[in-house]
Design an enzyme around this catalytic site. Structure first.
Site, short mmCIF file in Angstrom:
data_model
loop_
_atom_site.label_atom_id
_atom_site.label_comp_id
_atom_site.label_asym_id
_atom_site.label_seq_id
_atom_site.Cartn_x
_atom_site.Cartn_y
_atom_site.Cartn_z
N LYS A 10 0.85 -1.20 0.00
CA LYS A 10 0.00 0.00 0.00
C LYS A 10 0.88 1.23 0.00
CE LYS A 10 0.82 1.32 4.46
NZ LYS A 10 1.50 2.58 4.85
N PRO A 95 8.82 -4.35 0.25
CA PRO A 95 9.96 -4.01 1.11
C PRO A 95 9.70 -4.31 2.58
CG PRO A 95 9.52 -2.24 -0.45
CD PRO A 95 8.39 -3.22 -0.59
N VAL A 96 10.72 -4.79 3.26
CA VAL A 96 10.64 -5.08 4.70
C VAL A 96 10.94 -3.79 5.47
CG1 VAL A 96 11.62 -6.43 6.59
CG2 VAL A 96 11.35 -7.46 4.31
N ALA A 97 10.10 -3.50 6.48
CA ALA A 97 10.26 -2.28 7.29
C ALA A 97 10.33 -1.05 6.40
CB ALA A 97 11.50 -2.38 8.19
N GLY A 98 9.47 -1.02 5.37
CA GLY A 98 9.54 0.04 4.38
C GLY A 98 8.37 0.99 4.36
N MET A 100 5.28 0.18 3.68
CA MET A 100 4.33 -0.22 2.64
C MET A 100 3.46 -1.40 3.09
SD MET A 100 6.55 0.28 -0.84
CE MET A 100 5.07 0.31 -1.87
N GLY A 103 4.46 -6.46 6.36
CA GLY A 103 4.09 -7.39 7.43
C GLY A 103 2.59 -7.54 7.56
N SER A 104 1.88 -6.43 7.42
CA SER A 104 0.42 -6.48 7.48
C SER A 104 -0.13 -7.30 6.33
CB SER A 104 -0.15 -5.07 7.43
OG SER A 104 0.25 -4.32 8.56
N ALA A 105 0.47 -7.15 5.14
CA ALA A 105 0.05 -7.94 3.99
C ALA A 105 0.20 -9.42 4.28
CB ALA A 105 0.86 -7.54 2.76
N ASP A 137 -2.98 -1.74 9.90
CA ASP A 137 -2.98 -1.79 8.43
C ASP A 137 -3.49 -3.12 7.87
OD1 ASP A 137 -1.95 0.76 8.34
OD2 ASP A 137 0.10 0.15 7.88
#
Length: 297
Positions: A10, A95-98, A100, A103-105, A137
Site C-alpha cells: 500500500k 519491502p521489509v520495514a519500508g 508499505m 508485514g500487514s500484507a 494496516d
C-alpha cells in the site's frame, strides 16, 4: 494440499495523524491505495506451526510466533478450536520495514489462506475483525483497492477511484521502526495543538476523478517530518525524484520507502531510471494502483 494468497503493498496518499491517545495509539485519517507489489503467502498442513521466508531482505523477517502471518493463523485457529499446525511460507517482494505494510500484507494473506485451507466459513466481517486485532494496516491489506481508514486506521470505508495511478518506489538502505517514527512525531509535536485528523475532501474528489496532477497537489503525510528527522538522507531521495520529473514525492507511511507519483507508465520508468542512477537509494520499483486486496491464486 496447500493454498497460496497474493496480497499487495500500500501507499498512503493522505496520512493525517492526531495526538497520542491514552492507550499510546494515535487517531488517523489514512487514505490507502493498494499498489501492484505483492507478497505471496502459502500455507500447507504441517506437524506444527512454522514460518519460512524467501525474497529480498527475507533475513529481516521474524520466523517465530511474533510474525503477523503466524499470529493470524493462531487467531483464526483459536476462534475455531483448531490447532494452528501449518507451514506458512512467505515469498517477499514488498519491502521489509519500508512503510508499505509488508508485514500487514503477510498477516492478511495468511489469514485468508488458513481460512480457505481449513474451510472455516468465516464471514468477511469476522476476517476483518481478526485483521483489526492483528494491526492497524491489516484490514486494508485484506480489502485492497482504495479506502479511508479511521480510528487506528483499521475502520475502513471504500473509496471511488477514477483511474490508475502510476508510482515509483525507492527503497532505502535501512529500515525504520514504525513505533520509533510515531515516538518522534510525538516529540516534534510537544507543546503544539494537534488537530483531529480528517480526510481531505479535495483529495477524495481528485481520487474519484483519477487526475494524477491534481492528486499530486493534494497528497500529504503527517509522519514525513518525523521520518526525515530520524533518517535525514531521505531528503536527498525525495529531491532526486522531484528533479527527475515526479509530480509528487513523499515518504510512504512511516517510511523509509519514498513514493513518487508520476503522470503515466512511461514517466514512471524515466523517474525510476533517474532515481536508480542517483545513488540516493538501494533499489527502485514501479507499480500502479489501485489493485485488489488479498486474493487466493
Amino acid at each position: 494440499m496447500s493454498v497460496t494468497v497474493r496480497v499487495p503493498a500500500k501507499v498512503n496518499v493522505q496520512l493525517a495523524v492526531g495526538a497520542a491517545r491514552p492507550d499510546g495509539f494515535h487517531d488517523l485519517a489514512n487514505v490507502f491505495l493498494a499498489v501492484g507489489l505483492y507478497d505471496e503467502v502459502t500455507v500447507t498442513p504441517s506437524d506444527e506451526l512454522r514460518v519460512t521466508c524467501e525474497g529480498p531482505d527475507a533475513a529481516q523477517v521474524p520466523l517465530d510466533r511474533t510474525n503477523l502471518a503466524a499470529r493470524a493463523a493462531i487467531a483464526l485457529a483459536g476462534r475455531r478450536g483448531l490447532d494452528a499446525a501449518v507451514h506458512i511460507h512467505i515469498a517477499k517482494d514488498i519491502p521489509v520495514a519500508g512503510g508499505m505494510a509488508g508485514g500487514s500484507a503477510d498477516g492478511a494473506g495468511a489469514l485468508l489462506a488458513c481460512d480457505t485451507l481449513w474451510g472455516t466459513g468465516a464471514s468477511r466481517e469476522e476476517l476483518l475483525e481478526i485483521c483489526a486485532e492483528l494491526g492497524s494496516d491489516v484490514p486494508f491489506s485484506l480489502v485492497g483497492g482504495a479506502a479511508l481508514g479511521v480510528g487506528r486506521g483499521e475502520r475502513l470505508t471504500a473509496l471511488e477511484v477514477g483511474g490508475t495511478f502510476h508510482w515509483v518506489f525507492a527503497m532505502a538502505a535501512r529500515g525504520l521502526s514504525t513505533p520509533a517514527v510515531f515516538r518522534e512525531f510525538d516529540r516534534l509535536a510537544e507543546g503544539r495543538d494537534i488537530p483531529e485528523p480528517v480526510a481531505s475532501a479535495d483529495l477524495l474528489a481528485v481520487l474519484a476523478k483519477g487526475d494524477p496532477e491534481a492528486l499530486a497537489a493534494a497528497v500529504t503525510n503527517d509522519l514525513q517530518p518525523a521520518a526525515l528527522s530520524l533518517f535525514p538522507e531521505l531528503a536527498d531521495t525525495l529531491a532526486a525524484g522531484r528533479g527527475a520529473g515526479a509530480l509528487a514525492a513523499l515518504v510512504s507511511g512511516s517510511g523509509p520507502t519514498t513514493a513518487f507519483l508520476t503522470r503515466d507508465a512511461e514517466s514512471a520508468e524515466k523517474v525510476a531510471q533517474a532515481l536508480g542512477a542517483s545513488g540516493t537509494c538501494r533499489t527502485v520499483r514501479t507499480a500502479a494502483g489501485p489493485v485488489a486486496g488479498a486474493t487466493v491464486v
